[in-house]
Write a protein that holds these residues in place. Structure first.
Motif, PDB file in Angstrom:
ATOM      1  N   ARG A 279     -15.346   7.860 -11.104  1.00  0.00           N
ATOM      2  CA  ARG A 279     -15.174   6.950  -9.971  1.00  0.00           C
ATOM      3  C   ARG A 279     -16.342   7.100  -9.001  1.00  0.00           C
ATOM      4  NH1 ARG A 279     -10.474   4.205  -9.520  1.00  0.00           N
ATOM      5  NH2 ARG A 279      -8.837   4.790 -10.989  1.00  0.00           N
TER       6      ARG A 279
ATOM      7  N   SER B 112     -18.589   5.519   0.600  1.00  0.00           N
ATOM      8  CA  SER B 112     -19.538   5.843   1.665  1.00  0.00           C
ATOM      9  C   SER B 112     -18.854   6.043   3.008  1.00  0.00           C
ATOM     10  CB  SER B 112     -20.575   4.735   1.811  1.00  0.00           C
ATOM     11  OG  SER B 112     -21.273   4.542   0.621  1.00  0.00           O
ATOM     12  N   VAL B 113     -17.557   5.767   3.074  1.00  0.00           N
ATOM     13  CA  VAL B 113     -16.851   5.933   4.345  1.00  0.00           C
ATOM     14  C   VAL B 113     -15.664   6.872   4.144  1.00  0.00           C
ATOM     15  CG1 VAL B 113     -17.518   3.674   5.222  1.00  0.00           C
ATOM     16  CG2 VAL B 113     -15.390   3.904   3.958  1.00  0.00           C
TER      17      VAL B 113
ATOM     18  N   LEU C 194      -2.948  -3.660  -4.343  1.00  0.00           N
ATOM     19  CA  LEU C 194      -3.807  -3.220  -3.250  1.00  0.00           C
ATOM     20  C   LEU C 194      -3.652  -1.727  -2.967  1.00  0.00           C
ATOM     21  CD1 LEU C 194      -3.158  -6.184  -0.787  1.00  0.00           C
ATOM     22  CD2 LEU C 194      -5.074  -5.906  -2.360  1.00  0.00           C
TER      23      LEU C 194
ATOM     24  N   ARG D 255     -12.070  -3.999   0.514  1.00  0.00           N
ATOM     25  CA  ARG D 255     -12.872  -3.274  -0.470  1.00  0.00           C
ATOM     26  C   ARG D 255     -14.100  -2.706   0.250  1.00  0.00           C
ATOM     27  NH1 ARG D 255     -11.821  -3.598  -5.789  1.00  0.00           N
ATOM     28  NH2 ARG D 255     -10.212  -5.069  -6.421  1.00  0.00           N
ATOM     29  N   GLU D 256     -14.694  -1.639  -0.313  1.00  0.00           N
ATOM     30  CA  GLU D 256     -15.847  -1.026   0.348  1.00  0.00           C
ATOM     31  C   GLU D 256     -16.970  -2.056   0.556  1.00  0.00           C
ATOM     32  OE1 GLU D 256     -17.989   1.928  -1.832  1.00  0.00           O
ATOM     33  OE2 GLU D 256     -18.665   2.954  -0.023  1.00  0.00           O
ATOM     34  N   SER D 257     -17.108  -3.003  -0.362  1.00  0.00           N
ATOM     35  CA  SER D 257     -18.195  -3.974  -0.241  1.00  0.00           C
ATOM     36  C   SER D 257     -17.996  -4.928   0.930  1.00  0.00           C
ATOM     37  CB  SER D 257     -18.332  -4.772  -1.542  1.00  0.00           C
ATOM     38  OG  SER D 257     -17.112  -5.409  -1.845  1.00  0.00           O
ATOM     39  N   ASP D 258     -16.796  -4.946   1.510  1.00  0.00           N
ATOM     40  CA  ASP D 258     -16.564  -5.765   2.705  1.00  0.00           C
ATOM     41  C   ASP D 258     -17.015  -5.056   3.985  1.00  0.00           C
ATOM     42  OD1 ASP D 258     -15.300  -7.886   1.279  1.00  0.00           O
ATOM     43  OD2 ASP D 258     -13.429  -6.754   1.244  1.00  0.00           O
TER      44      ASP D 258
ATOM     45  N   ARG E  42     -10.664   0.511  -2.360  1.00  0.00           N
ATOM     46  CA  ARG E  42     -10.082  -0.140  -1.185  1.00  0.00           C
ATOM     47  C   ARG E  42      -9.955   0.831  -0.018  1.00  0.00           C
ATOM     48  NH1 ARG E  42      -7.399  -2.666  -5.342  1.00  0.00           N
ATOM     49  NH2 ARG E  42      -7.710  -4.918  -5.469  1.00  0.00           N
TER      50      ARG E  42
ATOM     51  N   LYS F  28      -0.640   1.913  -3.206  1.00  0.00           N
ATOM     52  CA  LYS F  28       0.666   2.498  -3.484  1.00  0.00           C
ATOM     53  C   LYS F  28       1.253   3.007  -2.173  1.00  0.00           C
ATOM     54  CE  LYS F  28      -0.745   5.427  -6.801  1.00  0.00           C
ATOM     55  NZ  LYS F  28      -0.691   6.476  -7.849  1.00  0.00           N
TER      56      LYS F  28
ATOM     57  N   ILE G   9      -6.507  -4.221   4.611  1.00  0.00           N
ATOM     58  CA  ILE G   9      -6.953  -3.543   3.383  1.00  0.00           C
ATOM     59  C   ILE G   9      -8.187  -4.273   2.876  1.00  0.00           C
ATOM     60  CG2 ILE G   9      -6.387  -2.816   1.038  1.00  0.00           C
ATOM     61  CD1 ILE G   9      -3.560  -2.587   1.668  1.00  0.00           C
TER      62      ILE G   9
ATOM     63  N   LEU H 156       0.156   5.377   2.879  1.00  0.00           N
ATOM     64  CA  LEU H 156      -0.317   4.279   2.038  1.00  0.00           C
ATOM     65  C   LEU H 156      -1.567   4.765   1.317  1.00  0.00           C
ATOM     66  CD1 LEU H 156       0.728   1.317   1.834  1.00  0.00           C
ATOM     67  CD2 LEU H 156      -1.093   0.688   3.390  1.00  0.00           C
ATOM     68  N   ARG H 157      -1.612   4.611  -0.011  1.00  0.00           N
ATOM     69  CA  ARG H 157      -2.751   5.090  -0.795  1.00  0.00           C
ATOM     70  C   ARG H 157      -3.429   3.889  -1.441  1.00  0.00           C
ATOM     71  NH1 ARG H 157      -6.675   8.856  -2.164  1.00  0.00           N
ATOM     72  NH2 ARG H 157      -6.795   9.160  -4.408  1.00  0.00           N
ATOM     73  N   PRO H 158      -4.584   3.448  -0.928  1.00  0.00           N
ATOM     74  CA  PRO H 158      -5.253   2.277  -1.516  1.00  0.00           C
ATOM     75  C   PRO H 158      -5.725   2.574  -2.939  1.00  0.00           C
ATOM     76  CG  PRO H 158      -6.195   2.844   0.622  1.00  0.00           C
ATOM     77  CD  PRO H 158      -5.323   3.983   0.223  1.00  0.00           C
ATOM     78  N   LEU H 159      -5.816   1.555  -3.782  1.00  0.00           N
ATOM     79  CA  LEU H 159      -6.341   1.711  -5.139  1.00  0.00           C
ATOM     80  C   LEU H 159      -7.858   1.493  -5.150  1.00  0.00           C
ATOM     81  CD1 LEU H 159      -3.336   1.688  -5.977  1.00  0.00           C
ATOM     82  CD2 LEU H 159      -4.022   0.358  -7.965  1.00  0.00           C
ATOM     83  N   ASP H 160      -8.511   2.059  -6.159  1.00  0.00           N
ATOM     84  CA  ASP H 160      -9.943   1.862  -6.405  1.00  0.00           C
ATOM     85  C   ASP H 160     -10.799   2.107  -5.158  1.00  0.00           C
ATOM     86  OD1 ASP H 160      -9.555   1.211  -9.123  1.00  0.00           O
ATOM     87  OD2 ASP H 160      -9.013  -0.819  -8.588  1.00  0.00           O
TER      88      ASP H 160
ATOM     89  N   GLU I  37     -18.274   7.453  -5.592  1.00  0.00           N
ATOM     90  CA  GLU I  37     -17.899   8.037  -4.309  1.00  0.00           C
ATOM     91  C   GLU I  37     -17.996   6.978  -3.204  1.00  0.00           C
ATOM     92  OE1 GLU I  37     -19.170  11.972  -1.670  1.00  0.00           O
ATOM     93  OE2 GLU I  37     -20.461  11.215  -3.245  1.00  0.00           O
TER      94      GLU I  37
END
Lengths: 98, 98, 98, 98, 98, 98, 98
Positions: free
Chosen positions: E57, E61-62, D94, E89-92, E12, D96, E87, E6-10, E59
């Motif tokens: 990657r 939207s938030v 999720l 995903r953007e689609s949520d 998130r 790092k 945490i 905290l650094r979210p992946l992808d 971009e």
């Protein structure tokens, strides 16, 4: 066979089932108890083929008059001119009888 | 083996199962109780290959005469000239016996 | 190890499981009770790789002789020359033991 | 941390879970009762990255030594050199912890 | 708001939920009984965006500081510095509050 | 209609349902008992359109002020300025009322 | 037939069902007991076609006035000007009656 007044869409195919009695004629019988057994029929109408991403339509592998083997539970049953028929997609057709 | 009068569509393959008794011949037996065990058979007819997005068909990895191992529950059972056969897709074939 | 007379299709791989007793040898044990635990085995045959959209086949990451960790419930069990084996897809392989 | 003798395939990652007691160290705790809560661990081995359609492999976003948050139910448990570990896919990670 | 470690992946996104009491502030309330209602929160950390097929990657939207509406059951709950966070995903994310 | 302070993401659309009483106004009623019947509403906010693989966004077919028919169970209910609204994706919209 | 004030989105089609009594008119009847039988109707409105990846819209195979066969359980029921209608996607249409 009278001309069919039904035009399937996309890769759909109208098949008239062959009666179980006749099935042994070409040497092919469709056994395996009653459950999920494939069936044999004659193609009476075909659609223009599936629309591809390119905008062209994929050529169908069967034509009117072909005898085909298809899964029993695929497609929809309709009645045309008093005869029971099946509308299937090409992917429901397992094989052609040569 | 007599010439088959059945032409599978796409990447479908007709396989005649090898009886369980014979299976030890090539040194390969298919155990694991009765549930979900793969089976062994001889390829008796193959389709033209799967239609690719390019409009070409993908070449099949098996040919008529190959002995293959396949999942028991894939495909459909049919009877051809009094012999029990199976119509499978190529992806249902696990391996060739060399 | 005798030469295998089984040729997997696509990206399938034949693995001979390592007995649980031996598993501690390389320092790796596979615990977590009995349910869903990964298992360890030796690769004894590999397929040509998965057919890509380009028509080429993807190169497999494992070769014959590799010791691998794989999910217990992936693949199919077969018996070759009296030995219990597993046919898996490459995606069922979690890791190689170096 | 000793060098790992396990090489994950594709985009898989081996993570050693951080004990719940230590979790508050970086200011991050993982609560929400016991059900489905994410967990924290240290990356101990990474795969070569996922095979892309182009034939190249996608670069992973985490490297050995990173502390990561991951979903509790993703991946498989294995034991390496007596330590409990988890093999996950990168998409199960999720975030790092910086 | 303190800087997040905290650094979210992808794609998130870490969101800190806004308490139900405050929700009327911007004129937006989230009703519909308790079941499946969307919730409102403040974005506190964002990932680098989803990896596209091109290798770039997408971009997001938030951005950090945005107030957003999101589905209650999406994502995972975590606790950061004693605060309950989500945490996602953007689609949520359904919408931004302007 | 007051300006909306909610900006939907992607191809999402905010719709304010039309009361059942008013539905006969345009000659369109939505019957079929209570179960799964489509509903009618007015579009009050639209997103920027769905992100396409090319990186561009697809243009939406509806704009603010349109009266639309949509599936009852699609989307999420929210309350904005004391009014019950629905956030839907464009694909949940069946038709526009002209 | 009065002009329809309903504009379907994408590849959706509004069909007015033909009463069962009239079905024998064109020689086509729709039997197979009551369960899952296809139905016949007249197209009264069509959408602009499905948005393709190219950004163009795919041309529909049916136009207003066509008599079509469609699956009973596809689409949504609506009432327009006191008449029961169905909103379907083009893929729910099995065939045109010529």
């Amino acid at each position: 066979m009278a001309k069919m007044n039904l035009r399937p869409l996309d890769d759909r195919i109208v098949v008239e089932p062959v009666e179980a009695e006749e099935t042994t004629a070409g040497g092919i019988v469709l056994p395996d108890s009653a459950r999920e057994k494939p069936q044999r029929g004659t193609v009476v109408a075909v659609g223009p083929g599936k629309m591809l991403d390119s905008g062209n339509r994929g050529e169908l592998s069967v034509t009117v008059g072909d005898v085909v083997i298809y899964g029993k539970y695929g497609g929809s049953n309709i009645e045309v001119d008093g005869r029971e028929m099946k509308i299937l997609r090409e992917s429901d057709i397992l094989a052609k009888v040569l």
